[in-house]
Design a protein around this motif. Structure first.
Motif, short mmCIF file in Angstrom:
data_model
loop_
_atom_site.label_atom_id
_atom_site.label_comp_id
_atom_site.label_asym_id
_atom_site.label_seq_id
_atom_site.Cartn_x
_atom_site.Cartn_y
_atom_site.Cartn_z
N ALA A 300 1.17 -1.26 -0.32
CA ALA A 300 0.10 -0.34 0.16
C ALA A 300 0.95 1.33 -0.05
N CYS A 301 2.39 1.24 0.30
CA CYS A 301 2.71 2.33 0.81
C CYS A 301 3.77 2.29 -0.48
N GLY A 302 3.48 1.12 -1.84
CA GLY A 302 3.89 1.78 -2.93
C GLY A 302 5.99 1.34 -3.12
N ARG A 303 5.93 -0.25 -2.19
CA ARG A 303 7.20 -0.62 -1.90
C ARG A 303 6.61 -2.30 -2.61
N GLN A 355 2.54 -1.91 -8.67
CA GLN A 355 1.76 -2.59 -9.08
C GLN A 355 1.08 -3.23 -7.99
N GLY A 356 1.78 -3.90 -6.69
CA GLY A 356 1.18 -3.74 -5.57
C GLY A 356 0.32 -2.61 -5.03
N ARG A 357 0.64 -1.56 -5.10
CA ARG A 357 0.02 -0.45 -4.70
C ARG A 357 -1.74 -0.39 -4.66
N ALA A 358 -1.47 -1.22 -6.12
CA ALA A 358 -2.78 -1.28 -7.04
C ALA A 358 -3.27 -1.78 -6.83
N HIS A 359 -2.51 -3.20 -6.67
CA HIS A 359 -3.72 -4.63 -6.25
C HIS A 359 -4.16 -3.94 -4.35
N VAL A 360 -2.92 -3.73 -3.75
CA VAL A 360 -4.39 -3.81 -2.26
C VAL A 360 -5.02 -2.42 -2.13
N ALA A 362 -7.49 -2.58 -4.53
CA ALA A 362 -8.70 -3.18 -6.49
C ALA A 362 -9.18 -3.86 -4.98
N THR A 363 -8.14 -4.51 -4.35
CA THR A 363 -9.10 -6.09 -3.36
C THR A 363 -8.71 -6.39 -1.87
N HIS A 364 -7.86 -4.92 -1.20
CA HIS A 364 -7.10 -5.32 0.64
C HIS A 364 -7.58 -3.53 0.99
N ASP A 365 -8.51 -3.20 0.59
CA ASP A 365 -9.23 -1.90 1.10
C ASP A 365 -9.94 -2.17 2.45
N VAL A 366 -9.34 -2.08 3.76
CA VAL A 366 -9.97 -2.27 4.77
C VAL A 366 -10.96 -1.88 5.36
N ARG A 367 -12.01 -1.14 4.76
CA ARG A 367 -13.34 -0.60 4.30
C ARG A 367 -13.99 -2.25 4.06
N HIS A 368 -13.25 -2.58 3.09
CA HIS A 368 -14.36 -3.66 2.27
C HIS A 368 -14.17 -5.15 2.96
#
Length: 417
Positions: A300-303, A355-360, A362-368
């Motif tokens: 999520a931090c783009g690392r 790619q990691g930031r975009a993936h999180v 899309a699929t790992h937002d804590v609100r979802h």
């Protein structure tokens, strides 16, 4: 109990022990989201930093002085928790991790809809007789569990292989994208924000030195000893590299004794995001997990991340990155070679971070994630799934089947949850 969907405001009792590491972050994030959704949330946990954080969010906190592992105090801990349950009168009990799952289910025994979230199974941490006792307890406790919430399909499958026959929901972990986000870019060499973070956090480290960061409790599960065993091989290929271990735990003294001068110990931190932003590469060499939070937070931090191929790891990563991001557990040579290759390839790291930031997102937002948990509460309380609530990821459920008496063990025999 039946509640109108429009008036759905159950009183939720979250119960947790441990109160540090990823479990504490999950509880805090879930509590924050549930309060924002106007649920009535009480948390029972030992006093300390997590309790203070939860109070600052507006949650009611009931002190529950419980040790991390079961022992002679278990009976009194269960009795205290039973009194909290009687006083709070929750509609739903949600127990996090093995110790809270043990005490909560003994205290409630199915009288109130109960959700158990293992955050990695207790029987993975032990061997022999202790593992057998832990598996036996989990099989028996399933009869007192309205839903077992796993953070990955792999975690659910491991529970099924252990003979736990339960109603399952798979809800992957999520992170808060507003808290875990890149600074101004994804590479500190072109990112003044990250460069400032590095100079503040890593005094004495050369500005251009490649930095590997490992965030996690200092314990056998997280495998920092494997990373230290790999580190000199990394340095042989990338001589200027520095390693930072962020966190605290029971293995701190032992790990310090193993670490060369190129390894820094940051200790426990209130906020891990700045350390992710300061990293060129984030590594988590775990021996077992359900689905680790640190790689999600780092992405999520783009690392870019490098993790061991344990439960939940593949499900947490973009499919296109698995080959570059995964190494076998307890393999220092493979860990070292993959880490060094990434440290020597800045363009690849930058692309992996994007790619990691975009993936999180899309699929790992804590609100979802929180919405999916609330949907489980609705189902247990007879309200049904909330209309319009987004699903965190596909959720798989099987019907509960009670264990037989032959499979059960008396909980007093178990000295591990």
């Amino acid at each position: 109990m039946h509640l109108s969907p429009r008036a759905f405001r159950p009183r939720v009792l979250q119960i947790t022990q441990p109160v540090d590491g990823g479990v504490a972050r999950v509880v805090a994030d879930l509590t924050r989201a549930q309060l924002a959704a106007d649920l009535a949330v009480t948390v029972a946990c030992p006093d300390g930093f997590l309790a203070g954080t939860l109070r600052s969010l507006g949650a009611e906190v009931r002190p529950w002085p419980a040790g991390r592992a079961p022992g002679p105090a278990l009976a009194s801990e269960v009795a205290r928790l039973a009194r909290i349950v009687t006083d709070v009168r929750p509609d739903v009990v949600h127990a996090h991790s093995a110790k809270a799952g043990l005490a909560a289910r003994l205290a409630v025994r199915g009288r109130i809809p109960t959700v158990f979230q293992p955050h990695a199974w207790s029987f993975e941490a032990v061997n022999g007789v202790m593992a057998a006792l832990a598996r036996g307890w989990e099989r028996r406790a399933a009869r007192w569990t309205g839903r077992v919430v796993c953070v990955s399909q792999a975690e659910r499958r491991r529970g099924e292989r252990a003979g736990i026959r339960a109603r399952w929901s798979v809800i992957p972990n999520g992170v808060a994208p507003d808290r875990f986000r890149p600074a101004a870019g994804t590479d500190h060499r072109t990112d003044p924000g990250s460069d400032a973070v590095r100079s503040r956090l890593l005094a004495g480290v050369a500005p251009g030195a490649p930095v590997v960061v490992c965030v996690g409790r200092l314990c056998r599960q997280k495998g920092q000893d494997v990373l230290l065993a790999a580190w000199e091989r990394v340095r042989g290929q990338v001589p200027e590299a520095r390693l930072v271990l962020v966190g605290d735990g029971p293995d701190r003294a032992r790990l310090r004794s193993l670490a060369p001068e190129s390894v820094l110990f940051a200790g426990p931190v209130a906020e891990a995001a700045p350390w992710y932003r300061a990293a060129d590469l984030v590594v988590l060499p775990s021996r077992w997990e359900g689905m680790a939070l640190a790689p999600l937070e780092a992405m999520a931090c783009g690392r870019p991340v490098l993790v061991t191929d344990v439960d939940g790891a593949r499900e947490a990563l973009p499919p296109t990155l698995a080959a570059r991001c995964l190494v076998p557990p307890e393999d220092p040579a493979a860990l070292a070679d993959h880490a060094a290759a990434l440290l020597l390839d800045p363009p690849a790291r930058e692309a992996m971070g994007r790619q990691g930031r975009a993936h999180v997102l899309a699929t790992h937002d804590v609100r979802h994630t929180a919405a999916a948990v609330t949907a489980v509460y609705r189902e247990l309380l007879g309200v049904g799934p909330a209309a319009g609530v987004p699903s965190a990821r596909p959720t798989e459920t099987t019907e509960a089947i009670d264990t037989t008496e032959a499979e059960a063990i008396e909980y007093r025999e178990s000295s591990h949850p």
